[in-house]
Write a protein that holds these residues in place. Structure first.
Motif, PDB file in Angstrom:
ATOM      1  N   TYR A  46      -0.003   0.730 -11.296  1.00  0.00           N
ATOM      2  CA  TYR A  46      -0.581  -0.264 -10.527  1.00  0.00           C
ATOM      3  C   TYR A  46       0.332  -1.307 -10.611  1.00  0.00           C
ATOM      4  O   TYR A  46       1.176  -1.592  -9.580  1.00  0.00           O
ATOM      5  CB  TYR A  46      -2.882  -0.110 -10.133  1.00  0.00           C
ATOM      6  CG  TYR A  46      -2.702  -1.522  -9.603  1.00  0.00           C
ATOM      7  CD1 TYR A  46      -2.722  -0.981  -8.222  1.00  0.00           C
ATOM      8  CD2 TYR A  46      -3.020  -2.794 -10.665  1.00  0.00           C
ATOM      9  CE1 TYR A  46      -2.636  -2.400  -7.264  1.00  0.00           C
ATOM     10  CE2 TYR A  46      -3.257  -3.427  -9.139  1.00  0.00           C
ATOM     11  CZ  TYR A  46      -3.150  -3.598  -7.954  1.00  0.00           C
ATOM     12  OH  TYR A  46      -3.353  -4.640  -6.792  1.00  0.00           O
ATOM     13  N   GLU A  50       2.430  -1.583  -8.073  1.00  0.00           N
ATOM     14  CA  GLU A  50       1.964  -1.291  -6.708  1.00  0.00           C
ATOM     15  C   GLU A  50       1.524  -3.008  -6.859  1.00  0.00           C
ATOM     16  O   GLU A  50       0.771  -3.633  -5.152  1.00  0.00           O
ATOM     17  CB  GLU A  50       0.937  -0.744  -6.723  1.00  0.00           C
ATOM     18  CG  GLU A  50       1.514   0.870  -6.494  1.00  0.00           C
ATOM     19  CD  GLU A  50       0.033   1.750  -6.570  1.00  0.00           C
ATOM     20  OE1 GLU A  50      -0.405   2.011  -6.031  1.00  0.00           O
ATOM     21  OE2 GLU A  50       0.383   2.824  -7.304  1.00  0.00           O
ATOM     22  N   ASN A  51       1.502  -3.831  -7.162  1.00  0.00           N
ATOM     23  CA  ASN A  51       0.372  -4.855  -7.977  1.00  0.00           C
ATOM     24  C   ASN A  51       0.426  -5.409  -6.926  1.00  0.00           C
ATOM     25  O   ASN A  51       1.381  -6.554  -6.617  1.00  0.00           O
ATOM     26  CB  ASN A  51       0.090  -6.329  -9.069  1.00  0.00           C
ATOM     27  CG  ASN A  51      -0.431  -7.117  -9.237  1.00  0.00           C
ATOM     28  OD1 ASN A  51      -1.207  -7.278  -8.802  1.00  0.00           O
ATOM     29  ND2 ASN A  51       0.137  -7.884  -9.476  1.00  0.00           N
ATOM     30  N   VAL A  54      -4.709  -7.664  -1.647  1.00  0.00           N
ATOM     31  CA  VAL A  54      -4.953  -6.694  -0.437  1.00  0.00           C
ATOM     32  C   VAL A  54      -5.678  -7.294   0.279  1.00  0.00           C
ATOM     33  O   VAL A  54      -6.280  -8.430   0.605  1.00  0.00           O
ATOM     34  CB  VAL A  54      -6.270  -5.915  -1.128  1.00  0.00           C
ATOM     35  CG1 VAL A  54      -6.124  -5.115  -2.347  1.00  0.00           C
ATOM     36  CG2 VAL A  54      -7.760  -6.946  -1.676  1.00  0.00           C
ATOM     37  N   SER A  62       1.115  -5.060  -0.995  1.00  0.00           N
ATOM     38  CA  SER A  62       0.172  -5.666   0.564  1.00  0.00           C
ATOM     39  C   SER A  62      -0.482  -4.058   0.511  1.00  0.00           C
ATOM     40  O   SER A  62      -2.101  -3.538   0.100  1.00  0.00           O
ATOM     41  CB  SER A  62      -0.212  -6.368   0.697  1.00  0.00           C
ATOM     42  OG  SER A  62      -1.292  -6.726   1.184  1.00  0.00           O
ATOM     43  N   ALA A  65      -1.267  -1.218  -1.616  1.00  0.00           N
ATOM     44  CA  ALA A  65      -2.796  -1.403  -2.656  1.00  0.00           C
ATOM     45  C   ALA A  65      -3.594  -1.407  -1.985  1.00  0.00           C
ATOM     46  O   ALA A  65      -5.050  -0.492  -2.330  1.00  0.00           O
ATOM     47  CB  ALA A  65      -2.129  -3.253  -3.000  1.00  0.00           C
ATOM     48  N   VAL A 280      -8.673  -4.824  -7.666  1.00  0.00           N
ATOM     49  CA  VAL A 280      -7.607  -3.431  -7.195  1.00  0.00           C
ATOM     50  C   VAL A 280      -7.410  -2.509  -8.418  1.00  0.00           C
ATOM     51  O   VAL A 280      -8.139  -1.894  -8.175  1.00  0.00           O
ATOM     52  CB  VAL A 280      -6.778  -3.946  -6.925  1.00  0.00           C
ATOM     53  CG1 VAL A 280      -6.240  -3.359  -5.879  1.00  0.00           C
ATOM     54  CG2 VAL A 280      -7.175  -5.844  -6.101  1.00  0.00           C
TER      55      VAL A 280
END
Ligand code: PMP
Length: 406
Positions: A46, A50-51, A54, A62, A65, A280
């Motif tokens: 993540y 993917e960070n 959100v 975004s 995530a 998240v």
């Protein structure tokens, strides 16, 4: 899947470590469990790929995530069989979830002269928030007695229910004794008086299947870190009918619909209760821990842990001067005991020197210690990666503790 503990242990990198030049024996799972590589890798992935923040972003990361976080919410909904994702609120843990209910439900539904029921076996997290509320609102805290074997005195519980009772907050499984409370009976009896019930599931979700609709509880709270997920993430399940009527707990971004200096309208459920940027990575980690538990099978986990519990109980009872605190059944794989003539802290320190991690002390349950007439216990809380061989070493090590201290 057939259950092979040696294969399962390979999934937990930390278990390969030597502690004080000894193989680590980790019997402190009730405090926090270890994390499988799959969960650690998922969180690293993540952050590596993917960070993003959100819910507010139109950009790719975004959205990725947000999708991962909301897919996690859906998985958690299924894990406890909640009716809707609106009923799954992310919190930092069990403690925050209980504080949320005490603060928000307390503000909306509890007034002077009302009563709240808890029990003698509660963790401080399910005592102090209610005590504070009672002091603020001039409300009575009623405490269900427990029996000498650690079981809840259900008749006493029923006798406390009356028209002034506004909530019962009871632990599903005792963190000290492992005793599983008769929660269905508790809920049914309370509902006969239209009293909602909060269950503290911190020690239940790692060990047994939980179905909130079948239980028919009004609130169910738990922490990720005791069920192979990271710290910093917990869940409040609440029936939509209550959550809709409850005011926000914290305010700020995310939980609003419209803000002006004159007026603010709140977001819909579940976001009304999730102010600020959520955790998240931890939420995604929790979903991954659920996948890991599914890969083993919750029933396989319960079955194997029961074998361990029965074995450990039998072996420990063979030790002269050892007394188990909480002998009632049914129980989950948590065993607390005291050793005649030996302070729990001294025993714990020697066991630590031998590479065995147990927890000693009052386990955040001082009223229970008082009820049992002790000032602390040694607690071995087991997980499905523990083995009978480890229990044999614990038993031998307790003999060593005795020979050193008596
Ligand atoms: N309730 C019970 C029964 C617990 O065992 C614990 C953790 N020991 C808590 C509440 C508090 O959980 P957390 O510290 O994760 O908020």
């Amino acid at each position: 899947m057939s259950f092979d503990v040696n294969i399962i242990r390979e999934d937990f990198p930390i278990l390969k470590q030597k502690i004080r030049k000894k193989d680590l024996i980790y019997f402190d799972n009730g405090a926090t469990s270890q994390k499988p590589k799959m969960v650690i890798d998922r969180m690293n992935d993540y952050y590596n790929t993917e960070n993003s923040n959100v819910h507010r972003g139109v950009h790719y990361l975004s959205q990725i995530a947000t999708d991962a976080m909301e897919a996690a919410r859906d998985k958690i909904k299924d894990f406890i069989n909640a009716g809707s994702i609106k009923e799954i609120i992310f919190t930092k843990g069990t403690t925050e979830a209980i504080n949320l209910v005490a603060s928000s439900f307390g503000r909306a539904f509890i007034d002077k002269g009302d009563e709240i029921i808890i029990s003698e076996m509660e963790h401080h997290a399910n005592i102090v928030p209610w005590q504070m509320l009672c002091q603020e609102k001039d409300v009575k805290l009623k405490v269900v007695r427990i029996n000498d074997d650690g079981s809840l005195n259900i008749e006493h519980f029923k006798s406390l229910l009356n028209k002034n009772t506004k909530l019962a907050a009871i632990t599903h499984i005792s963190n000290v004794m492992g005793v599983i409370n008769p929660v269905e009976e508790i809920i049914e009896a309370a509902h006969n008086f239209d009293i909602p019930v909060l269950l503290d599931g911190a020690q239940a979700v790692p060990h047994v299947e939980v179905d909130v609709q079948k239980l028919n509880c009004d609130f169910y709270v738990f922490s990720g870190h005791k069920m192979y997920a990271p710290t910093g993430i917990g869940v409040l399940y609440g029936k939509e009918k209550w959550l809709t009527k409850m005011p926000p707990y914290q305010t700020g971004g995310e939980m609003i619909k419209d803000v002006s200096f004159e007026e603010t309208t709140f977001n819909e459920l579940p976001f009304k209760f999730e102010a600020g940027t959520p955790m998240v990575a931890e939420i995604i980690g929790l979903a991954s821990a659920i996948d890991y538990m599914y890969s083993i099978g919750i029933n396989n986990i319960s079955k194997y842990e029961h074998e361990l519990l029965d074995y450990a109980t039998e072996q420990l009872l063979g030790i002269d001067g050892l007394k188990i605190i909480g002998t009632a059944s049914p129980k989950a794989a948590v065993i607390s005991f005291v050793l005649e003539g030996i302070h729990h802290y001294d025993a714990g320190s020697i066991l630590d020197q031998l590479g065995i991690a147990v927890r000693t002390g009052n386990h955040c349950a001082q009223p229970l210690m008082k009820r049992m007439g002790i000032n602390g216990t040694i607690r071995a809380s087991l997980a499905f990666y523990n083995t009978k061989e480890e229990i044999d070493i614990l038993v031998k090590s307790i003999d060593r503790v005795k020979s050193m201290l008596l």
